[in-house]
Design an enzyme around this catalytic site. Sequence first.
Site, PDB file in Angstrom:
ATOM      1  CG  HIS A 182      -1.719  -0.999   1.212  1.00  0.00           C
ATOM      2  ND1 HIS A 182      -2.936  -1.424   0.233  1.00  0.00           N
ATOM      3  CD2 HIS A 182      -2.250  -2.378   2.211  1.00  0.00           C
ATOM      4  CE1 HIS A 182      -3.424  -2.508   0.516  1.00  0.00           C
ATOM      5  NE2 HIS A 182      -3.078  -2.939   1.579  1.00  0.00           N
ATOM      6  CG  ASP A 231      -2.300  -8.710   0.500  1.00  0.00           C
ATOM      7  OD1 ASP A 231      -1.581  -8.902   1.502  1.00  0.00           O
ATOM      8  OD2 ASP A 231      -3.455  -8.191   0.513  1.00  0.00           O
ATOM      9  CG  HIS A 233      -6.318  -5.946   1.539  1.00  0.00           C
ATOM     10  ND1 HIS A 233      -5.731  -6.855   2.629  1.00  0.00           N
ATOM     11  CD2 HIS A 233      -7.540  -5.365   1.941  1.00  0.00           C
ATOM     12  CE1 HIS A 233      -6.555  -6.926   3.501  1.00  0.00           C
ATOM     13  NE2 HIS A 233      -7.627  -6.331   3.075  1.00  0.00           N
ATOM     14  CG  ASP A 339     -18.838  -7.610  19.030  1.00  0.00           C
ATOM     15  OD1 ASP A 339     -18.110  -8.266  19.472  1.00  0.00           O
ATOM     16  OD2 ASP A 339     -19.321  -6.595  19.710  1.00  0.00           O
TER      17      ASP A 339
HETATM   18  C1  OKS Z   1      -7.716  -0.581   9.356  1.00  0.00           C
HETATM   19  C2  OKS Z   1      -7.136  -1.518   8.352  1.00  0.00           C
HETATM   20  C3  OKS Z   1      -7.772  -1.864   7.209  1.00  0.00           C
HETATM   21  C4  OKS Z   1      -7.052  -3.050   6.533  1.00  0.00           C
HETATM   22  C5  OKS Z   1      -5.641  -2.723   6.036  1.00  0.00           C
HETATM   23  C6  OKS Z   1      -5.505  -4.006   5.201  1.00  0.00           C
HETATM   24  C7  OKS Z   1      -4.110  -4.349   5.054  1.00  0.00           C
HETATM   25  C8  OKS Z   1      -3.648  -5.309   4.270  1.00  0.00           C
HETATM   26  N1  OKS Z   1      -7.170   0.025  10.403  1.00  0.00           N
HETATM   27  N2  OKS Z   1      -3.087  -5.186   3.050  1.00  0.00           N
HETATM   28  O1  OKS Z   1      -2.712  -6.164   2.316  1.00  0.00           O
HETATM   29  O2  OKS Z   1      -3.467  -6.599   4.693  1.00  0.00           O
HETATM   30 ZN    ZN Z   2      -3.901  -7.858   2.416  1.00  0.00          ZN
END
Ligand code: OKS
Ligand code: ZN
Length: 398
Positions: A182, A231, A233, A339
């Site tokens: 990211h 991944d 995301h 939850d």
């Molecule tokens: C909120 C976090 C949101 C998820 C982040 C995802 C991170 C990840 N504080 N990216 O590949 O695994």
């Molecule tokens: Zn991820």
Amino acid sequence: IPDTAMKVFYDPGCLLHDPPYEILSGQLVPYFESPARARNIKHELESSPSFKIIGAEGDLDVLKYVRMVHNEDYIQYLRTAYQEWVEDGGDKSAVLPETFPHPKLTSVLPSEYNPDVKTLCPIAKAGFYCFDLSCPITEATYMAITASARAAISAAKSLTSSAKPSGPESSVFALSRPPGHHAGSSLCGGYCFFNNVAIAVRFLQDSHASTMSEGSNPQGEMLPIAILDIDYHHGNGTQEIFYSDGSVLYVSLHAQNDYPYFTGSTKEKGSGEGLNRNINFPLPRGTTDESYSSTLRSAASHIKHFNPAYLAVRCATAPALSPKASADLERDATSLGVDTYKDDPISDFKLTHACYGEIGRIIARLDKPTLFVMEGGYAVDALGSNVRAVLEGFEGTD
Ligand code: OKS
Ligand code: ZN
């Protein structure tokens, strides 16, 4: 240890980043991207003869390669942010932003928004260089992200000195943490600060360029490298870094309409020399083994066509949670007081454990020297075994 054991590069400095909390689904919870993740994976791989843990190289000039990816002001921000924050009276636990320069907040066009960052106060700077609340900067964060990049570069370096041009013998795993995909050229978010894979890719290209005699590469052509991001995301940072770069093909499989929400569509194809070298495969919730692996096969065919010299894979287990892992995640989450986890999209992919090995085998068929770099995955107790399944599927040792 058989000499075919896959090398795993690890730097204990990766454990130093340990913020106390984050905000997830509207609640304050303990930080998910915890040092325990790296410990669990290391422990699992150590117990198998298929892997050999190797310390990251101490005398690498990490900053030289970080600078090939990230802007100098961003690097200096990460290095000094904590100290400036504390001197300004900020809470000693960590630096966190308050507001972000949203295009509709700033009074000029986004392209014209170019403040003198040096004049911003520490909390404003934090918002300038970050896009969410997942990247608290602690006293040790800079050391940890440097260690994480060091592990990735060390792994890449061992690929360049490997005897075999392709196949299992020339593939390595970087147990990097904090993760990187990211993180953009001047932006942190989603637990990511330095983009480890991007840094390793630039290291590989730089090593190749420096072995070429001056006359043999008059155009200064860069070595073609493909990044496969599996991944859960979308890797918005990696996409941004290589968007107009023709030498790097970025291919991502990720959940549609999930974090980071505003990137990862099929319309994002790259620009200029990088046109058609950015390929996104957004997948719906409920994606099964069959549709995931068939999408991965078509992603792989694009990589085959590009014919890279190296393949870099961002490994993560989030897209492929076994039933056990899903149970663990739910249990952990419940004990943390989240939850809403039943509705969490991470557990909405319906892949089974068998799919991990298959993912590894599909990647192995590309027959390229491959650098695996650790990314996300929060089901701490199941992380190691899931990572191991992908790598053993790849190596054919499962
Ligand atoms: C909120 C976090 C949101 C998820 C982040 C995802 C991170 C990840 N504080 N990216 O590949 O695994
Ligand atoms: Zn991820």
